[in-house]
Design a protein around this motif. Sequence first.
Motif, short mmCIF file in Angstrom:
data_model
loop_
_atom_site.label_atom_id
_atom_site.label_comp_id
_atom_site.label_asym_id
_atom_site.label_seq_id
_atom_site.Cartn_x
_atom_site.Cartn_y
_atom_site.Cartn_z
N LEU A 180 7.81 -92.43 76.79
CA LEU A 180 7.50 -91.01 76.91
C LEU A 180 6.13 -90.71 76.32
CD1 LEU A 180 8.75 -88.39 77.91
CD2 LEU A 180 9.79 -88.10 75.67
N ALA A 181 5.81 -91.34 75.20
CA ALA A 181 4.52 -91.11 74.54
C ALA A 181 3.36 -91.48 75.46
CB ALA A 181 4.45 -91.90 73.24
N GLN A 182 3.54 -92.50 76.30
CA GLN A 182 2.49 -92.92 77.22
C GLN A 182 2.16 -91.84 78.25
OE1 GLN A 182 2.91 -96.78 79.09
NE2 GLN A 182 4.24 -97.46 77.46
N MET A 183 3.13 -90.99 78.54
CA MET A 183 2.96 -90.02 79.61
C MET A 183 2.35 -88.70 79.13
SD MET A 183 6.75 -90.74 81.22
CE MET A 183 6.55 -89.73 82.69
N LEU A 184 2.19 -88.57 77.83
CA LEU A 184 1.76 -87.29 77.27
C LEU A 184 0.24 -87.22 77.14
CD1 LEU A 184 4.47 -87.08 74.48
CD2 LEU A 184 4.43 -85.77 76.61
N PRO A 185 -0.33 -86.02 77.24
CA PRO A 185 -1.78 -85.87 77.07
C PRO A 185 -2.19 -85.99 75.61
CG PRO A 185 -0.75 -83.74 77.51
CD PRO A 185 0.33 -84.77 77.66
N VAL A 186 -3.48 -85.90 75.35
CA VAL A 186 -4.02 -86.23 74.02
C VAL A 186 -3.68 -85.20 72.95
CG1 VAL A 186 -5.92 -87.59 74.92
CG2 VAL A 186 -6.21 -85.14 74.62
N ASN A 187 -3.20 -84.02 73.33
CA ASN A 187 -2.85 -83.04 72.30
C ASN A 187 -1.46 -83.29 71.71
OD1 ASN A 187 -2.13 -82.21 74.99
ND2 ASN A 187 -1.36 -80.31 74.13
N PHE A 188 -0.83 -84.39 72.12
CA PHE A 188 0.43 -84.80 71.50
C PHE A 188 0.14 -85.96 70.55
CE2 PHE A 188 1.95 -82.42 75.04
CZ PHE A 188 3.19 -81.91 74.65
N PHE A 189 0.85 -85.97 69.42
CA PHE A 189 0.64 -87.02 68.42
C PHE A 189 2.00 -87.48 67.90
CE2 PHE A 189 -0.66 -89.22 64.69
CZ PHE A 189 -1.98 -89.59 64.90
N ARG A 190 2.17 -88.78 67.92
CA ARG A 190 3.42 -89.35 67.38
C ARG A 190 3.25 -89.52 65.88
NH1 ARG A 190 6.81 -94.43 69.97
NH2 ARG A 190 8.74 -94.08 68.76
N ILE A 247 3.32 -101.85 80.11
CA ILE A 247 2.58 -100.93 80.97
C ILE A 247 3.11 -101.05 82.39
CG2 ILE A 247 0.30 -100.31 81.87
CD1 ILE A 247 -0.82 -101.83 79.36
N ASP A 248 3.55 -99.93 82.97
CA ASP A 248 3.97 -100.00 84.37
C ASP A 248 2.78 -99.68 85.28
OD1 ASP A 248 3.74 -97.19 84.60
OD2 ASP A 248 5.78 -96.93 83.91
N PHE A 249 2.93 -100.01 86.55
CA PHE A 249 1.78 -99.90 87.45
C PHE A 249 1.33 -98.45 87.64
CE2 PHE A 249 -0.11 -99.33 91.67
CZ PHE A 249 -1.24 -100.15 91.52
N THR A 292 -2.40 -101.81 74.57
CA THR A 292 -1.93 -102.25 73.27
C THR A 292 -0.46 -101.93 73.07
OG1 THR A 292 -2.26 -101.97 70.87
CG2 THR A 292 -2.67 -100.06 72.26
N ALA A 293 0.14 -102.60 72.12
CA ALA A 293 1.53 -102.32 71.77
C ALA A 293 1.62 -101.35 70.59
CB ALA A 293 2.25 -103.62 71.42
N TYR A 294 0.46 -100.90 70.10
CA TYR A 294 0.44 -100.09 68.88
C TYR A 294 -0.11 -98.69 69.18
CZ TYR A 294 0.88 -104.73 66.91
OH TYR A 294 1.31 -106.00 66.62
N SER A 295 0.64 -97.68 68.77
CA SER A 295 0.22 -96.30 69.02
C SER A 295 -0.69 -95.74 67.94
CB SER A 295 1.45 -95.40 69.16
OG SER A 295 2.19 -95.39 67.95
N GLU A 296 -0.76 -96.40 66.79
CA GLU A 296 -1.44 -95.79 65.64
C GLU A 296 -2.96 -95.80 65.72
OE1 GLU A 296 0.73 -98.30 65.59
OE2 GLU A 296 0.26 -99.80 64.06
N VAL A 350 -12.99 -93.95 74.58
CA VAL A 350 -12.23 -94.70 75.58
C VAL A 350 -11.68 -93.72 76.61
CG1 VAL A 350 -11.61 -96.45 73.88
CG2 VAL A 350 -10.01 -94.61 74.40
N VAL A 351 -11.48 -94.22 77.80
CA VAL A 351 -11.01 -93.35 78.88
C VAL A 351 -9.51 -93.12 78.79
CG1 VAL A 351 -10.80 -93.10 81.39
CG2 VAL A 351 -12.86 -94.09 80.38
N ASP A 352 -8.78 -94.17 78.41
CA ASP A 352 -7.32 -94.03 78.33
C ASP A 352 -6.76 -95.06 77.38
OD1 ASP A 352 -4.80 -93.01 78.83
OD2 ASP A 352 -5.06 -93.00 80.99
N TYR A 353 -5.52 -94.81 76.98
CA TYR A 353 -4.86 -95.62 75.95
C TYR A 353 -3.46 -95.95 76.48
CZ TYR A 353 -3.63 -96.70 71.03
OH TYR A 353 -3.26 -97.31 69.84
#
Length: 237
Positions: free
Chosen positions: A182-192, A102-104, A80-84, A94-97
Amino acid sequence: MKMKCLIVDDENIARKILSEYVSKVPELELVATCSSALQALNHIKEDSIDILFLDIQMPDLTGLDFLKILPNRPATILTTAYSEYAVQSYELDVVDYLLKPIDFDRFYKAVAKVISLKDPKVEHRSSISSLPQDDKLFIKADNKIIKVTFQDIIVINGDGPYVKILTKDGRKIMSLQSMSKLAQMLPVNFFRVHRSHIVNIDYIDSIEGNTIKLGEEKVVISKNIRDEFFKMINSSS
């Protein structure tokens, strides 16, 4: 045995990119691409789908609403293009977001998660070994590359085309980076919490009104993100 994949996205270019990525992974087999959730429903009824690559914002039925009506959900990777929607999506297991574009490498990391969940004994011999480890980032700053572990990051602030990473040992690392990437690379304990702020929820000391305090650092929660953020906080209580 290959894992059967279904791509659901109303954007043709997105379907093409994901199809190309799937073709690069020997463990995957693309069953079909669909431009709507309703179209995908027929494939899921007729085929045994192992991995669902699912867009969120689509006409008629959103990806999240689609997931809610599936009785037996395949392993799902949201694209998705939306982080919210991140918090809501994880409530649907879901397994991942993945945030577009999206890069390979990021795509493959998500696929590797699914493969490991399906069979923890699977040994990956492909490009995953060359990917960065999940517990750290390598940031270009001050004419060098700096290693930063996720657990050391308190907050990331955007400043025009730059980001400033504040760490628990007092470092302030300024780097030319995209906040979204950068947000894509962070684990789930980070929140924008704002277009200019990503917080590590493990370092939150207090929240007063729309202000989060992390040590001496204070950041403001965006009005658009506020409900999702407090929903996540309440679920963690």
